[in-house]
Design a protein around this motif. Structure first.
Motif, short mmCIF file in Angstrom:
data_model
loop_
_atom_site.label_atom_id
_atom_site.label_comp_id
_atom_site.label_asym_id
_atom_site.label_seq_id
_atom_site.Cartn_x
_atom_site.Cartn_y
_atom_site.Cartn_z
N ILE A 97 0.93 -1.30 -0.06
CA ILE A 97 0.08 -0.01 0.12
C ILE A 97 0.78 1.43 -0.01
CG2 ILE A 97 -2.01 1.34 1.24
CD1 ILE A 97 -2.78 -1.37 0.24
N GLU A 98 2.26 1.10 0.54
CA GLU A 98 2.97 2.19 0.62
C GLU A 98 3.80 2.52 -0.59
OE1 GLU A 98 4.97 1.04 4.02
OE2 GLU A 98 3.79 1.50 5.30
N TYR A 99 3.80 1.70 -1.59
CA TYR A 99 4.57 1.65 -2.85
C TYR A 99 4.06 2.72 -3.44
CZ TYR A 99 6.85 -2.86 -2.29
OH TYR A 99 7.72 -3.97 -1.86
N ASN A 100 5.11 3.61 -4.46
CA ASN A 100 4.86 4.35 -5.17
C ASN A 100 4.34 3.78 -6.68
OD1 ASN A 100 7.14 3.83 -6.50
ND2 ASN A 100 8.09 5.64 -5.71
N ARG A 101 4.06 4.74 -7.54
CA ARG A 101 3.48 3.98 -8.78
C ARG A 101 4.50 3.09 -9.58
NH1 ARG A 101 -0.06 5.01 -12.78
NH2 ARG A 101 0.60 4.69 -14.71
N LYS A 102 5.83 3.67 -9.43
CA LYS A 102 7.00 2.99 -10.08
C LYS A 102 7.07 1.52 -9.63
CE LYS A 102 11.50 3.49 -11.78
NZ LYS A 102 12.48 4.33 -11.70
N SER A 103 7.25 1.50 -8.13
CA SER A 103 7.62 0.18 -7.68
C SER A 103 6.33 -0.71 -7.69
CB SER A 103 7.81 0.17 -6.20
OG SER A 103 7.35 1.43 -5.68
N MET A 104 4.96 -0.13 -7.83
CA MET A 104 3.76 -0.77 -8.04
C MET A 104 3.61 -1.30 -9.43
SD MET A 104 1.40 -1.31 -6.02
CE MET A 104 0.28 -2.88 -6.40
N VAL A 105 3.99 -0.84 -10.46
CA VAL A 105 4.08 -1.46 -11.70
C VAL A 105 5.19 -2.60 -11.79
CG1 VAL A 105 4.92 -1.12 -14.13
CG2 VAL A 105 3.63 0.64 -12.83
N ALA A 106 6.24 -2.67 -11.08
CA ALA A 106 7.37 -3.61 -11.16
C ALA A 106 6.54 -4.70 -10.23
CB ALA A 106 8.59 -2.90 -10.25
N ILE A 107 5.92 -4.62 -9.13
CA ILE A 107 5.26 -5.48 -8.43
C ILE A 107 4.08 -6.44 -9.02
CG2 ILE A 107 3.69 -4.23 -6.89
CD1 ILE A 107 6.11 -6.81 -5.38
N ARG A 108 3.53 -5.63 -9.80
CA ARG A 108 2.26 -6.15 -10.67
C ARG A 108 2.72 -7.32 -11.51
NH1 ARG A 108 -1.12 -1.27 -11.17
NH2 ARG A 108 -2.31 -1.36 -9.14
N GLU A 109 4.23 -7.52 -11.95
CA GLU A 109 4.66 -8.46 -12.61
C GLU A 109 4.35 -9.76 -11.83
OE1 GLU A 109 8.73 -8.50 -14.11
OE2 GLU A 109 8.37 -6.54 -14.59
N LYS A 110 4.49 -9.64 -10.47
CA LYS A 110 4.34 -10.82 -9.73
C LYS A 110 3.09 -11.02 -9.54
CE LYS A 110 8.50 -11.59 -9.68
NZ LYS A 110 8.79 -12.13 -11.10
N MET A 111 1.98 -10.04 -9.48
CA MET A 111 0.53 -10.15 -9.14
C MET A 111 -0.14 -10.00 -10.39
SD MET A 111 0.91 -7.86 -5.59
CE MET A 111 -0.62 -8.27 -4.85
N GLN A 112 -1.13 -10.67 -10.66
CA GLN A 112 -2.04 -10.58 -11.93
C GLN A 112 -3.34 -11.09 -11.31
OE1 GLN A 112 -1.48 -9.66 -15.01
NE2 GLN A 112 0.47 -8.73 -14.14
N ILE A 113 -4.40 -10.59 -12.50
CA ILE A 113 -5.65 -10.95 -12.31
C ILE A 113 -6.29 -11.49 -13.80
CG2 ILE A 113 -6.25 -8.65 -13.00
CD1 ILE A 113 -8.48 -9.00 -10.96
N ILE A 114 -7.25 -12.39 -13.43
CA ILE A 114 -8.32 -12.96 -14.39
C ILE A 114 -9.56 -12.56 -14.14
CG2 ILE A 114 -8.79 -15.31 -15.62
CD1 ILE A 114 -6.43 -16.67 -14.40
N PHE A 115 -9.92 -11.80 -15.03
CA PHE A 115 -11.43 -11.26 -15.07
C PHE A 115 -12.51 -12.12 -15.18
CE2 PHE A 115 -8.48 -7.65 -15.70
CZ PHE A 115 -8.62 -6.88 -14.57
N GLN A 116 -13.52 -11.81 -14.76
CA GLN A 116 -14.79 -12.58 -14.78
C GLN A 116 -15.29 -12.79 -16.25
OE1 GLN A 116 -17.54 -10.77 -12.10
NE2 GLN A 116 -19.11 -12.44 -12.37
N ASP A 117 -15.30 -11.75 -16.79
CA ASP A 117 -16.14 -11.88 -18.01
C ASP A 117 -15.26 -11.96 -19.30
OD1 ASP A 117 -17.64 -11.67 -20.12
OD2 ASP A 117 -18.91 -9.92 -19.55
N PRO A 118 -14.95 -13.05 -19.87
CA PRO A 118 -14.14 -13.39 -21.06
C PRO A 118 -14.72 -12.39 -22.27
CG PRO A 118 -15.39 -15.28 -20.83
CD PRO A 118 -15.73 -14.27 -19.61
N TYR A 119 -15.56 -11.78 -22.28
CA TYR A 119 -16.33 -11.04 -23.17
C TYR A 119 -16.09 -9.70 -23.12
CZ TYR A 119 -18.92 -15.58 -24.35
OH TYR A 119 -19.17 -16.65 -24.38
N ALA A 120 -15.88 -9.20 -21.97
CA ALA A 120 -15.50 -7.72 -21.79
C ALA A 120 -14.23 -7.44 -21.52
CB ALA A 120 -16.51 -7.24 -20.47
N SER A 121 -13.51 -8.34 -21.21
CA SER A 121 -12.11 -8.15 -20.74
C SER A 121 -10.95 -8.19 -21.90
CB SER A 121 -11.78 -8.75 -19.57
OG SER A 121 -11.55 -10.27 -19.67
N LEU A 122 -11.43 -8.38 -22.74
CA LEU A 122 -10.45 -8.40 -23.97
C LEU A 122 -10.66 -7.25 -25.07
CD1 LEU A 122 -10.44 -12.39 -24.69
CD2 LEU A 122 -8.90 -11.10 -23.23
#
Lengths: 315, 321
Positions: free
Chosen positions: A74-99
């Protein structure tokens, strides 16, 4: 004991609305060890999707901590957040709307590789995209197809390939199979379990379908109106549900067998509004075992068995 | 023998699209006895909704058409009825609950007016005052307060909206109710409430019902007989007992059951059906299931199997002859 891969402490997300604060996620404490799956179950409006998004900071939390590998992100700034998102991903609910409908399958899967600068040059990127498509079971000929040409199951495979492209450790799976037919649903669940084994992935698996999480989860948290009302290891929760809401939820699942008889334990009423909830247990208005303590103050979280927590005055 | 409320014989329906002719229903045979509930089960694209729309004669104009076959409603052939005649049957003889309660209500009409509209169209002889009373009765029946009839659809939750849609379908006490996935969009606890209510109302009005669903659990709890559809054909049908406990099944039925996670057992992996539903524009030769079938024989690739009967249990597969 080792540090859990993901931990939340007192995580809260309140949305401001015209009529007051909407308590979407209210004081959630969860821990997931590496390689495990936590299933989050609840009905629509219980805050399970908000929880998933808040953990990834796609929605900023109102209060609380999210620790990934022991560090509060939560304390991360934008840049380190982008870096950490490499390790944290999401698969969305609706395969029709998320592509993105204007991108080809290959481009969609390659996008995170560009953003995170994982591969160098076109050739390497293409090879990586192909191998990802193979991993999730998409034929190579779909590389130049657009999402609308594919059916729901294949689209969800694209979503999975996209999430996997950056080699994440942790994936939030937000109802990944709810929009699919049962025979396809089983294919995708098997695929996700295989990938977890091969790549030591950690899942937060959000769903409204209790029969789906049983197979994939090590631990299950049941949510009701922003609160986690019961948390237990998967087997324990199904064999020994303690919270009246969990019991009602389990008995409401229609079982495809004849000897099970008709549903006996139907709970009355509907989910109340999460805006400015009344003090006390939030399930109290629908609860068949309500007593006078339930509406006074929030019940404490009790550990009734090893790792089995219940939020109810009965215990 | 009991009287049949609905009989469909050798029905073919196709849609004409830019990409070619979509063969949605291909030789469908169905029967429903009075007072019974039939579960029509199948995955997306199996032709379930098309079947129901053909019975209601609500297929999209120009695009969809019945090319062959007959539909008998309460003994009368309705296949070639004109629109004005059909209009008299809708609501009174046959009525439909649509799949999505969120989009099948008119957002700018109050709920009371929408229910009254059904009565005004199909039972105008009641008169205005009687219709008003009737709306109150119907709302009470589906468990909604009659004071709320002046409210608009967006003021109700999903479960309540579905109750309103059911109220509209039952307003004229139809002989046959076609319910197209009535609970798919609802949460499980609300689904249990709505199914319980539908069962109760069905008994009060002695209505026959055709319940379309993809959920074999819902079928086990509400239906008397089951028909399983694949690529526009019924591939297996019978009583609940035939489908859920008998020893022989169509390979697709077996696959469907195996795909459902079993809450009572501890298996880690599911055993799904391989592959995908065939494209209805370009259906495979022979049995439409053969490319996905684990027990495919040579004959399956070129010859459509006939139905084999075991009492009430019918299976359309070359394995059973």
């Amino acid at each position: 004991m080792s540090v859990p891969l993901l931990e939340t402490k007192g995580l809260k997300k309140y949305f401001k609305t015209k009529n007051g604060f909407l308590h979407a996620v209210d004081d959630i404490n969860i821990k997931i060890d590496e390689g495990n799956t936590l299933g989050v179950v609840g009905e629509s409006g219980c805050g399970k999707s908000t929880l998933g998004r808040t953990i990834l900071r796609l929605i900023e939390p109102t209060e609380g901590e999210v620790s990934f590998n022991g560090k509060n992100i939560i304390e991360y700034n934008r840049k380190s957040m982008v870096a950490i998102r490499e390790k944290m991903q999401i698969i969305f609910q609706d395969p029709y709307a998320s592509l993105n409908p204007r991108m080809t399958v290959g481009e969609i899967i390659a996008e995170p590789l560009y953003v995170c600068k994982i591969t160098k040059g076109k050739k390497e990127t293409n090879n990586r995209v192909r191998s990802l498509m193979e991993t999730v079971g998409l034929a190579e000929r779909y590389e130049n197809a657009y999402p609308h040409e594919l059916d729901g199951g294949r689209r969800q495979r694209i979503g999975i390939a996209r999430a996997l492209s950056v080699n994440p450790k942790f994936i939030v799976c937000d109802e990944p199979v709810s929009a699919l037919d049962v025979s396809i649903q089983a294919q995708i669940l098997n695929l996700m379990m295989d990938l977890q084994e091969e790549q030591k992935l950690t899942y937060l698996f959000i769903t409204h379908d209790l029969s789906v999480v049983k197979h994939i989860s090590d631990e299950i948290a049941v949510m009701y109106l922003g609160k986690c009302v019961e948390k237990a290891p998967s087997k324990e929760l199904y064999s020994n549900p303690k919270h009246p809401y969990t019991q009602a939820l389990l008995s409401a699942i229609p079982i495809p067998k004849l000897d099970q008889g008709k549903i006996v334990n139907i709970i009355k009423g509907e989910v109340l509004s999460p805006i400015n909830p009344a003090p006390g247990c939030r399930f109290a208005p629908r609860c068949p075992y309500i007593n006078k303590d339930c509406t006074v103050a929030e019940p404490p979280l009790c550990e009734i068995n090893e790792n089995h927590f219940v939020l109810c005055t009965l215990y | 023998m009991k009287k049949k409320i609905l009989e469909i014989k050798d029905l073919y329906v196709e849609y004409i699209t830019e990409d070619g002719i979509v063969h949605a229903v291909n030789g469908l045979n169905l029967e429903l006895e009075k007072g019974q509930t039939l579960g029509l089960v199948g995955e997306t694209g199996a032709g379930k909704t098309t079947t129901v729309l053909s019975i209601m004669k609500l297929l999209p104009e120009q695009i969809g058409r019945i090319t062959k076959g007959t539909i008998l409603l309460d003994g009368n052939n309705i296949t070639d009825l004109r629109e004005t005649e059909m209009q008299k049957l809708r609501g009174n003889a046959v009525s439909m609950i649509f799949q999505d309660p969120m989009t099948s209500l008119n957002p700018v009409l109050s709920v009371g007016d929408q229910i009254a509209e059904v009565l005004e169209l199909h039972q105008a002889e009641l008169g205005k005052k009687r219709i008003d009373e009737r709306v109150d009765e119907i709302l009470d029946m589906v468990g909604l307060q009659k004071e709320r009839k002046v409210e608009y659809p967006h003021q109700f939750s999903g479960g309540m909206k579905q109750r309103i849609v059911i109220a509209m379908a039952l307003a004229c006490e139809p002989k046959l109710l076609l319910a197209d996935e009535p609970t798919t969009a609802l949460d499980v606890t609300i689904q249990a409430q709505v199914l319980e209510m539908m069962n109760r109302l069905k008994d009060t009005f002695s209505t026959s019902m055709m319940l379309i669903t993809h959920d074999l659990g819902v079928v086990a709890q509400t239906c008397d007989s089951v028909a399983i559809m694949y690529a526009g054909r019924v591939i297996e049908q019978g009583t609940l007992k035939d489908i859920y406990t008998a020893g022989r099944h169509h390979p697709y039925t077996i696959g469907l059951f195996n795909s459902i996670p079993d809450l009572t057992k501890d298996t880690k992996r599911l055993s799904p059906i391989k592959g995908l539903m065939p494209d209805p524009i370009n259906l495979p030769n022979g049995c439409a299931f053969h490319p996905r079938c684990p027990e495919c024989l040579d004959v399956c690739r070129y010859e459509m199997p006939e139905e084999s009967c075991y009492g009430t249990h019918k299976i359309r597969c070359h394995l059973y002859k």
